[in-house]
Design an enzyme around this catalytic site. Structure first.
Site, PDB file in Angstrom:
ATOM      1  N   SER A 146       0.852  -1.185   0.000  1.00  0.00           N
ATOM      2  CA  SER A 146       0.000   0.000   0.000  1.00  0.00           C
ATOM      3  C   SER A 146       0.887   1.233   0.000  1.00  0.00           C
ATOM      4  CB  SER A 146      -0.888   0.007   1.254  1.00  0.00           C
ATOM      5  OG  SER A 146      -1.419   1.306   1.457  1.00  0.00           O
ATOM      6  N   TYR A 159      -2.183   0.108  10.321  1.00  0.00           N
ATOM      7  CA  TYR A 159      -2.288  -0.549   9.017  1.00  0.00           C
ATOM      8  C   TYR A 159      -1.016  -0.266   8.212  1.00  0.00           C
ATOM      9  CZ  TYR A 159      -3.867  -1.320   4.184  1.00  0.00           C
ATOM     10  OH  TYR A 159      -3.977  -1.726   2.898  1.00  0.00           O
TER      11      TYR A 159
END
Lengths: 253, 474
Positions: A146, A159
């Site tokens: 990501s 995250y």
């Protein structure tokens, strides 16, 4: 086998119900992919993705149960796929959880859950798959990271750190496997409109699963090591990464 | 300078442990890792085949197949270049018996001074005899003499089951027909006896003519080819519209001594020189873009004489123009290139035209586009040549839209009862194979008999499921 133009024939997806995985499988099946194994925690949720793969041209589509958190089972579950189908040309590691940052801050167990799935689970699956690919002398591992891996941001650093971990892990593994015929490609999407991000405020340069799939297929053609989706994020994140801390804090990201 | 060897250039990365190596074909695409062993004798080969692991074995020569024919991911690859003994030279019959790893380069260097030349040579002399037979290569004389399979007196095949089979046109003819063009999947060719042709000089007498478009060149070849031993047309794949298919047609025959200038008649047979130039080790990607290729093609076409008769050219310049540049395959950039070569039968000139239109319309840059007329010979069960036309062109893999374009061309070729050449292939859709090679099932039967366990395997055979039913590798 992967052909000269980067098309693959046999694909294993870990996290087969992820929207990005579904879109990627559709693109691969429209080319040469004829055998596709979709693995996920809840096989019921794989029925629709399996149908989509068949509709796109895949001949053999199999769904299997796979629990990312049960790392002890990875060698067996992944190994069985290789034994049933012979060579696997591409393993896509697409599972992951977003978690709720607010809750995780209060509840370490919730934070650890995110890290366990996104980092430990992914690292285990990646290693098991890499071992198999190495033995067959060819193959590609695609790991979904990501943009959040690039610099920890206040609003989603739990995250982000889990993705940072697996991103660094995969990048290092890529170098370790150079010369073994095994490629590792790390994919760093930005904000993608998916089930996982439903109800969240979209970030600038938000993209769609189809666009990410397109970037992945293009990366496979080019033999890329790192793929950004959309590609301009690479430059945005490069700037963000080098912003001085006081300025970065004031951005409220 | 050592001769070009794609094992040196292709295996760009070595992992350093033992004899495991990354291998690619001449196109430098899709590298895979294999264990590479280098036998010296047929007995060594037999021992290696017997001791192979679960992922099988394939023979490799000089790595000139463009795609993945001589790779075997995770398995064993036998580098056959050491099996190169010259066992017998019969100057009365014009035959040689040699180890399959001998290169045509060495064979020519050896035999040319004695006044003999291989009956069939491809566009490079850096192929091995075994590789040439396994691909059933053709040359500029296919229209008259067929592929190399027509000139193999016999061969020795070492099978996966441990047999040594001597096969030829009469003896074990089914094994012979499956091994010609069989891409090494019937067993390892250890030795072969080849026929050679007598020649008086190391020169070719060449007639050159320009053809303005496709119809023109096809007509000239149809009418005139049989008067020439060798014939080939260089075709400008970037020319469109009225100039579609404009070509330079080059045809000739071996020159006789009295055709040489007086000064050269004393020493008419001169062996070809080694490669003089080397491609630089690093080439900027995109060097061969459309503009540069287009300019080159224009220049090449303009430079060619409108019509010229009887020019004397050295053999190597006529047959092996690219051998002068060592490692020219690197010129296409780091991601490599492929060659698309297909054949369509006579009567399917329309398909040839449509393919050329699609290629020129897509503006894929290609220097080397070659048009050739095939003759009637068809001996190998899955050999490439069929009576008709063949077009071959090199394309960098980075060309935009290439996967879809080639998939379309495959359909067009298959619909025209044509086929693509497995020795060049690196991306064919597997389900078209049966339509392109109608005798595939016959071939599979022979192979299944010779190799019931599916030991002879390559990346090509896996990718195209050439021999299905073989057990899945452990």
């Amino acid at each position: 086998m992967r052909d000269a133009l980067g098309s693959v024939q046999t694909v294993l997806v870990l996290g087969g119900s992820s929207d990005i995985a579904v879109a990627t499988v559709r693109s691969l099946a429209a080319e040469r992919a004829r055998t596709i194994v979709l693995a996920g925690r809840d096989p019921d949720r794989l029925a629709a993705p399996a149908r989509a793969a068949r509709d796109a041209g895949a001949e053999t589509v199999e769904t299997i149960s796979f629990d990312a958190d049960d790392t002890g089972s990875h060698a067996r579950v992944i190994g069985e796929v290789f034994e049933r189908h012979g060579d696997v040309d591409l393993v896509l590691v697409a599972f992951g959880v977003l978690g709720e940052q607010e809750r995780s801050l209060e509840d370490p167990d919730a934070a650890l859950g995110v890290l366990r799935t996104n980092f430990l689970g992914a690292a285990s699956a990646v290693l098991v798959a890499a071992h198999r690919l190495r033995a067959q002398g060819h193959g590609t591992l695609v790991v979904l990271s990501s943009v959040a891996a690039e610099r920890a941001r206040r609003s989603n650093f739990i995250y982000g750190s889990s993705k940072s971990g697996i991103d660094a892990f995969a990048q290092g593994l890529a170098d370790e496997l150079a010369g073994d015929g095994v490629q590792v490609m790390v994919v760093r999407p930005g904000f993608v409109h998916t089930k996982m991000t439903e109800g969240l405020e979209p970030a600038p340069l938000a993209t769609t699963p189809d666009k990410v799939a397109e970037a992945i297929v293009d990366g496979l053609r080019r033999g890329a090591h790192t793929v950004w989706a959309p590609p301009p994020l690479r430059y945005v994140m490069s700037v963000l990464r080098h912003l001085p801390r006081p300025l970065f804090r004031r951005l409220d990201l | 300078m050592s001769p070009p060897d794609s094992q040196a250039t292709a295996a760009a990365t070595r992992n350093g442990t033992g004899d495991a190596r990354l291998l690619t074909g001449w196109g430098l695409t899709a590298p895979t890792r294999a264990t590479v062993h280098r036998p010296r004798t047929a007995d060594d080969v037999a021992a290696e085949v017997a001791a192979r692991g679960g992922r099988g074995v394939i023979a490799r020569g000089l790595g000139r197949a463009y795609g993945d024919a001589a790779q075997n991911a995770g398995g064993l690859v036998l580098d056959m270049r050491g099996v190169d003994a010259v066992r017998e030279i019969d100057l009365d019959r014009g035959q040689v018996t040699v180890g399959a790893g001998l290169s045509l380069d060495r064979l020519i260097s050896l035999m040319l001074p004695l006044g003999w030349f291989p009956d069939v040579v491809p566009g490079t002399r850096y192929v091995t005899v075994g590789g040439a037979i396994a691909a059933d290569i053709h040359g500029k004389n296919h229209h008259l003499h067929g592929s190399i399979g027509e000139h193999v007196v016999s061969l020795e095949l070492l099978t996966a089951a441990g047999e040594r089979i001597t096969a030829g046109p009469e003896r074990n003819a089914d094994v012979f027909a499956a091994t010609l063009g069989g891409m090494g999947l019937t067993g390892v060719i250890a030795e072969a006896t080849l026929r050679l042709s007598p020649i008086e000089t190391s020169h070719v007498r060449v007639d050159t003519e320009r053809a303005g478009d496709l119809d023109d060149v096809l007509a000239r070849m149809q009418d005139g080819d049989d008067a020439y031993r060798y014939s080939v047309a260089w075709i400008d794949c970037l020319a469109r519209g009225a100039r579609l298919g404009r070509s330079v047609l080059m045809r000739g025959d071996h020159a006789t001594v009295d055709e040489l200038p007086a000064a050269e008649r004393e020493r008419p047979l001169v062996a070809p020189p080694p490669a003089r130039l080397a491609a630089p080790p690093w080439v900027p990607d995109g060097l061969l873009r459309r503009s540069t290729v287009s300019a080159f093609n224009e220049l090449y076409f303009r430079r060619a004489p409108r019509e010229e008769r009887g020019r004397l050219e050295p053999l190597h310049a006529f047959f092996f123009p690219l051998d002068a540049v060592d490692g020219w395959n690197r010129m296409y950039g780091s991601r490599g290139f492929l060659q698309y070569q297909f054949a369509v039968p006579f009567g399917q000139e329309g398909a040839l035209r449509r393919a050329l239109e699609r290629l020129s319309g897509a503006r894929v840059a290609s220097f080397l586009a070659v048009l050739k007329r095939f003759g009637p010979h068809q001996r190998g069960l899955i050999s490439f040549p069929l009576p008709g036309w063949t077009l071959a062109l090199d394309i960098p893999v980075t060309a935009p839209g290439l996967p879809g374009l080639l998939d379309e061309l495959d359909e067009l070729v298959a619909d025209a009862s044509g086929r693509v050449y497995l020795a060049k292939d690196s991306r064919l859709r597997p389900d078209l194979l049966g339509r392109m090679y109608p005798r595939l099932d016959e071939w599979r039967e022979v192979r299944a008999r010779l190799d019931p366990e599916g030991v002879m395997r390559s990346d090509l055979s896996r990718r195209l499921a050439l021999a299905p039913g073989a057990p899945v590798a452990a």
